[in-house]
Design an enzyme around this catalytic site. Structure first.
Site, PDB file in Angstrom:
ATOM      1  N   HIS A 148       0.829  -1.219   0.000  1.00 15.81           N
ATOM      2  CA  HIS A 148       0.000   0.000   0.000  1.00 15.81           C
ATOM      3  C   HIS A 148       0.859   1.263   0.000  1.00 15.81           C
ATOM      4  O   HIS A 148       0.408   2.308   0.478  1.00 15.81           O
ATOM      5  CB  HIS A 148      -0.940   0.032   1.218  1.00 15.81           C
ATOM      6  CG  HIS A 148      -1.701  -1.236   1.433  1.00 15.81           C
ATOM      7  ND1 HIS A 148      -2.969  -1.444   0.947  1.00 15.81           N
ATOM      8  CD2 HIS A 148      -1.350  -2.391   2.058  1.00 15.81           C
ATOM      9  CE1 HIS A 148      -3.384  -2.656   1.276  1.00 15.81           C
ATOM     10  NE2 HIS A 148      -2.408  -3.250   1.947  1.00 15.81           N
ATOM     11  N   SER A 163      14.448  20.740 -16.832  1.00 17.48           N
ATOM     12  CA  SER A 163      13.224  21.507 -16.998  1.00 17.48           C
ATOM     13  C   SER A 163      13.544  22.758 -17.801  1.00 17.48           C
ATOM     14  O   SER A 163      14.633  23.321 -17.679  1.00 17.48           O
ATOM     15  CB  SER A 163      12.669  21.893 -15.628  1.00 17.48           C
ATOM     16  OG  SER A 163      11.817  23.017 -15.749  1.00 17.48           O
ATOM     17  N   LYS A 193      15.925  20.950 -11.778  1.00 13.16           N
ATOM     18  CA  LYS A 193      15.237  19.685 -12.027  1.00 13.16           C
ATOM     19  C   LYS A 193      16.092  18.661 -12.753  1.00 13.16           C
ATOM     20  O   LYS A 193      16.857  18.968 -13.654  1.00 13.16           O
ATOM     21  CB  LYS A 193      13.970  19.926 -12.871  1.00 13.16           C
ATOM     22  CG  LYS A 193      12.865  20.664 -12.155  1.00 13.16           C
ATOM     23  CD  LYS A 193      12.225  19.848 -11.022  1.00 13.16           C
ATOM     24  CE  LYS A 193      11.418  18.695 -11.546  1.00 13.16           C
ATOM     25  NZ  LYS A 193      10.168  19.113 -12.163  1.00 13.16           N
ATOM     26  N   GLU A 253       9.465   7.251 -16.380  1.00  8.60           N
ATOM     27  CA  GLU A 253       8.061   7.668 -16.509  1.00  8.60           C
ATOM     28  C   GLU A 253       7.435   7.095 -17.770  1.00  8.60           C
ATOM     29  O   GLU A 253       6.278   6.684 -17.797  1.00  8.60           O
ATOM     30  CB  GLU A 253       7.969   9.200 -16.549  1.00  8.60           C
ATOM     31  CG  GLU A 253       8.414   9.867 -15.261  1.00  8.60           C
ATOM     32  CD  GLU A 253       8.589  11.366 -15.465  1.00  8.60           C
ATOM     33  OE1 GLU A 253       7.587  12.086 -15.491  1.00  8.60           O
ATOM     34  OE2 GLU A 253       9.750  11.813 -15.607  1.00  8.60           O
TER      35      GLU A 253
END
Ligand code: ARG
Length: 452
Positions: free
Chosen positions: A151, A272, A278, A285
């Site tokens: 979880h 970024s 970043k 992803e």
């Protein structure tokens, strides 16, 4: 000449053509045609002179296609027609004999079967590479402690080597599934004709042997109506892509500041356009993001095939884009996952820190009581209360006093403190398949055997 008086409508051509994507089947189509022509000559259905002309012509056609200078025609519906049309332009009559005892139905089924078998084999090879990288990373981090989750809540401590090997076994099952696709695409459709068989004494065994098929499809109707092997490929691909999506998702989490367990290499990250700080794990992803696309190919083809009356229906032309997209997507994902994992670094301190959370020893405390004769369910309740108390008191489990412990059980003494003072609760997971070093060594043995 032929059945039609009027030309085809431009819109009909637009919906009917598959040339834009089935071009990539040209190597398989030409191989299949050469094998077919050799069989026709061996069976004296065409002459050896015809065969020689066909082979010379097909070699020339292949050269044109390889070089990207093949002259496509507006009337070429698909790659099969285009190749036969061009062959006949080049060698005349002999070319026009190639389609004897053959139909585009068994021809396209053969091309797609060959293609699927090859891509399935190539996927097995890619999986082997990725499994090796996963193994190497697991091996390099055999004894790095980390929390594992259910979880997404910290559950119990494990070694990173153990966590990474979980992916090894997923990939190992994928490999088995793709090896099964190689098998399910090993029966030759060619020679089925349009659907009923051919009016000639053909030798399908010869064609099968020549093209590396293990058997001849036993029923001509099934042979041209069958796309199970594509469904098998897509099903294996969907499962494999789902595995990669879970790997990607974990790496995304682990790369976050909040987890801080891992960092992908610069080569597998982007920055970024706005925020200079970043470093985004885009490849991970996209492993996550591309998986549903592979699944959509599987659902597309099930949709196309379901309820189709035998035998060939033009609907089945829709098999190709689904297959090709899944092949390309999965191959890219496997390669990217391999590259990303090769260069990833893990953060030992952050993982160790998170894994020293004493709450992760809750089961181990309960089992301590079990060894002293407390029934497990009762022990579970005692430790649950203990945890609730320590959370309320804002205290670590190991910081509770003897008096406090005595409120919950009179059996929580020195061994309780010993348990919490080390990371020993990982080493106590000695069951087969568990995370203790001893069990993990045995697992590495199994993984090594699976690699060889
Ligand atoms: N382009 C077709 C396909 O991919 C080839 C088979 C066509 N057969 C036919 N009878 N029209 O399915």
């Amino acid at each position: 000449m032929g059945r039609f008086e009027d030309p085809q409508d431009a819109l009909f051509k637009a919906i009917n053509t598959s040339l834009g994507y089935d071009q990539r089947l040209y190597p398989e189509d030409i191989e299949g045609s050469v094998a077919h022509a050799e069989m026709l000559a061996a069976q004296h259905i065409i002459t050896t002179a015809d065969l020689e002309e066909i082979k010379t012509g097909l070699a020339a056609v292949k050269k044109e296609l390889d070089a990207g200078v093949f002259p496509f025609n507006d009337d070429d519906e698909d790659i099969h027609m285009a190749i036969e049309r061009r062959l006949t332009e080049l060698v005349g009559d002999a070319g026009a004999k190639l389609h004897t005892a053959r139909s585009r139905n068994d021809q396209v089924a053969t091309d797609v079967t060959l293609f699927t078998r090859r891509r399935a084999q190539a996927t097995v090879d890619r999986l082997n590479k990725l499994m090796q990288v996963v193994y190497d990373q697991a091996n390099a981090h055999r004894d790095w402690a980390m929390p594992a989750y259910t979880h997404l809540q910290r559950a119990q401590s494990v070694y990173l080597g153990h966590h990474l090997l979980a992916y090894f076994w997923m990939l190992e099952r994928d490999r088995t599934r793709f090896a099964a696709v190689v098998e399910s695409s090993s029966a030759l459709p060619l020679g089925a004709g349009a659907l009923a068989g051919a009016n000639f004494e053909t030798d399908r065994e010869l064609v099968a042997a020549r093209l590396g098929f293990k058997s001849v499809a036993p029923n001509s109707m099934d042979a041209v109506a069958n796309r199970d092997f594509v469904l098998d490929f897509l099903s294996a691909a969907a499962t494999c892509a789902t595995h990669l999506s879970r790997l990607g998702a974990e790496i995304v989490l682990w790369s976050s500041e909040e987890f801080g367990f891992a960092e992908v290499s610069d080569g597998f990250a982007s920055g970024s356009s706005l925020m200079p700080q970043k470093k985004n794990p885009d490849a991970a992803e996209l492993l996550r993001g591309k998986a549903p696309r592979v699944l959509s190919s599987l659902t597309t083809l099930h949709g196309v095939m379901h309820g189709l009356p035998l035998t060939y229906n033009k609907d089945m032309q829709e098999d190709k884009e689904a297959l090709f997209d899944a092949v390309d997507t999965l191959e890219l994902c496997l390669d990217a996952a391999t590259g990303m994992l090769e260069g990833i670094t893990f953060k030992r301190d952050r993982m160790a820190d998170a894994s020293s959370d004493q709450m992760l020893a809750a089961v181990d405390i309960a089992d301590l009581l079990v060894r002293k004769g407390v029934p497990f369910r009762e022990a579970h309740g005692i430790v649950g209360s203990l945890v609730r108390y320590s959370v309320a008191q804002n205290k670590q489990l190991g910081d509770l006093t003897d008096d406090e412990l005595a409120q919950f059980s009179d059996q929580l003494g020195d061994d309780y403190r010993a348990l919490l003072s080390g990371n020993g609760w990982i080493e106590s997971k000695v069951s087969q398949g568990g995370t203790s070093s001893e069990s993990l060594n045995a697992q590495f043995e199994l993984a090594r055997a699976a690699l060889n």
